[in-house]
Design a protein around this motif. Structure first.
Motif: not given
Ligand SMILES: *Cc1c(COP(=O)(O)O)cnc(C)c1O
Length: 428
Positions: A99-103, A305-313
């Motif tokens: 839930l702490e995704d990059l913008a 790893c793709d910049p999909s929402k919820g996977v930034s970490h």
């Protein structure tokens, strides 16, 4: 029911250490239907199997409201409970970091939906297409590039959609290859899968069908189903791409699933995603790739790893990927070195990345370096005959290009030591 594990060591009934599964027999455990029925979906279910600190439980509740949880009992049973950073736990437990995704993270970073010619069918490359058939999966990977579809029933291909997909394929004779993905196509009931594969088989210009599935990793017993195996056997141009990310996923059960595919003559390739804290080291990747080769699975892609929402970490630097390829190429069988790719935004597709092996060029020569750090000159068309060396006072790489020198060789490499031995042994 036939014996789940025909060969190899007998299963060690490791699931019996979890209280809710104490009385589950081998027959039940190795029946994929039992596994599907007993998928872990709710945080309340999870804590009955594995007690968690209150804070972690609350986090999992919060996260799974946005990104649902789904873990097969089998995949869950592989978790090392002593290790909070266990790679299987990290790939399957909701984490507050989601839930702490990059913008800049987005739902569909690869524009797969923008490039859909008909619903479900992404036509991006000249001769091949991607069919996202279903949202069903046999475990939701926390790093999934299509995390947007988790838990959504909308988007599962109805028979109406299948007709329009087949119609499009029929009209586009340039399409010779289709990637059937999802979700997980092998999570579909046999009769639906059969209908789809038969539909594809009837398109005469389709030369190959690739199934993208994580079933060998997360629900290998699905591939002990004789009906499914007999169904797959009917298709001569089938390939399977699977998704092992860590050597710990290569269990006796997974090996059996892979073996069942290979027995049918279906080649099995692997796509790994480079994941922070899970497999972002040369040592783990080397072990993974070597273990895959041992079971005749060919490493195909290593994905950034793709910049999909919820996977930034889960994302790493590109340099980490380069370091891994540097640690593989030349050090292990070439068959074990996957192509490291970035799947580009705006539907740009997969773009390969590699450490630099070409150091410099001149009109006649190219200067390369190898995995040992040797720097070597090479004449692609042969050494020019009447070459006049104007200078002999160059230093550095230009010296290799412009003078008669041919290589800069690090001393003391294992290969040179072997050479010394060869000389003293045979050429006295
Ligand atoms: C990955 C992909 C393919 C297949 O690409 P290959 O490089 O041939 O494996 C086809 N279509 C889409 C949209 C893809 O993302």
């Amino acid at each position: 029911m036939e014996k789940a594990i025909e060969e190899g060591k007998p299963p060690n009934s490791s699931w019996k250490k979890f209280i809710p599964w104490q009385d589950i027999s081998e027959e039940q455990w190795y029946d994929w239907r039992w596994q599907i029925k007993n998928m872990i979906r709710k945080p309340e279910q999870l804590v009955k199997i594995l007690p968690l600190p209150r804070k972690e439980f609350e986090d999992i509740c919060r996260v799974s409201d946005s990104y649902p949880m789904l873990i097969s009992p089998y995949y869950f049973s592989l978790i090392d409970l002593e290790n909070p950073n266990d790679p299987i736990r990290k790939q399957s437990f909701p984490s507050i970091e989601e839930l702490e995704d990059l913008a800049y993270a987005v739902e569909d970073p690869l524009d797969e939906e923008e490039d859909q010619s008909v619903p479900g069918l992404t036509h991006r490359y000249p001769d091949r297409v991607l069919l996202t058939l279903t949202n069903f999966c046999t475990t939701y990977c926390r790093h999934c590039t299509r995390k947007r579809i988790h838990g959504k029933s909308k988007g599962t291909l109805s028979s109406y959609c299948l007709d329009s997909v087949l119609d499009y394929l029929q009209k586009h004779e340039e399409i010779r290859d289709i990637v059937v993905s999802g979700g997980d196509p092998l999570a579909l009931p046999n009769r639906i899968l059969e209908k789809i594969l038969k539909g594809l088989q009837d398109i005469s210009h389709l030369e190959m069908i690739r199934i993208g599935t994580r079933v060998p990793v997360t629900l290998p017993m699905r591939l002990y189903d004789q009906d499914l195996l007999s169904l797959l056997e009917n298709f001569e141009n089938l390939w399977v791409n699977t998704h092992f990310n860590h050597p710990r996923e290569i269990t006796i059960e997974a090996v059996q699933a892979v073996r069942n595919l290979l027995k049918l003559g279906i080649p099995v390739n692997n796509q790994t995603v480079l994941l922070n804290g899970i497999n972002d080291s040369v040592e783990i990747m080397r072990e993974l790739m070597l273990s895959l080769l041992k079971i005749r699975v060919r490493p195909y892609y290593l994905f950034h790893c793709d910049p999909s929402k919820g996977v930034s970490h889960f994302r790493t630097s590109v340099w980490k990927g380069m370091e891994i390829i540097e640690g593989l190429r030349g050090h292990i069988s070439g068959l074990g070195v996957p192509t490291y790719v970035i799947d580009a935004p705006r539907g740009g597709g997969k773009i390969p990345l590699m450490p630099n092996y070409v150091l410099s060029y001149s009109e006649d020569a190219i200067v390369l370096r190898n995995y040992e750090g040797m720097i070597v000159k090479y004449y692609p068309k042969g050494k020019p005959k009447d070459r006049i060396f104007h200078h002999n006072n160059y230093i550095g790489i230009i010296k290799l290009l412009e003078e008669d020198a041919d290589a800069l060789i690090p001393s003391e490499t294992p290969r040179l030591k072997r050479r010394e031995n060869n000389k003293s042994n045979y050429k006295k």
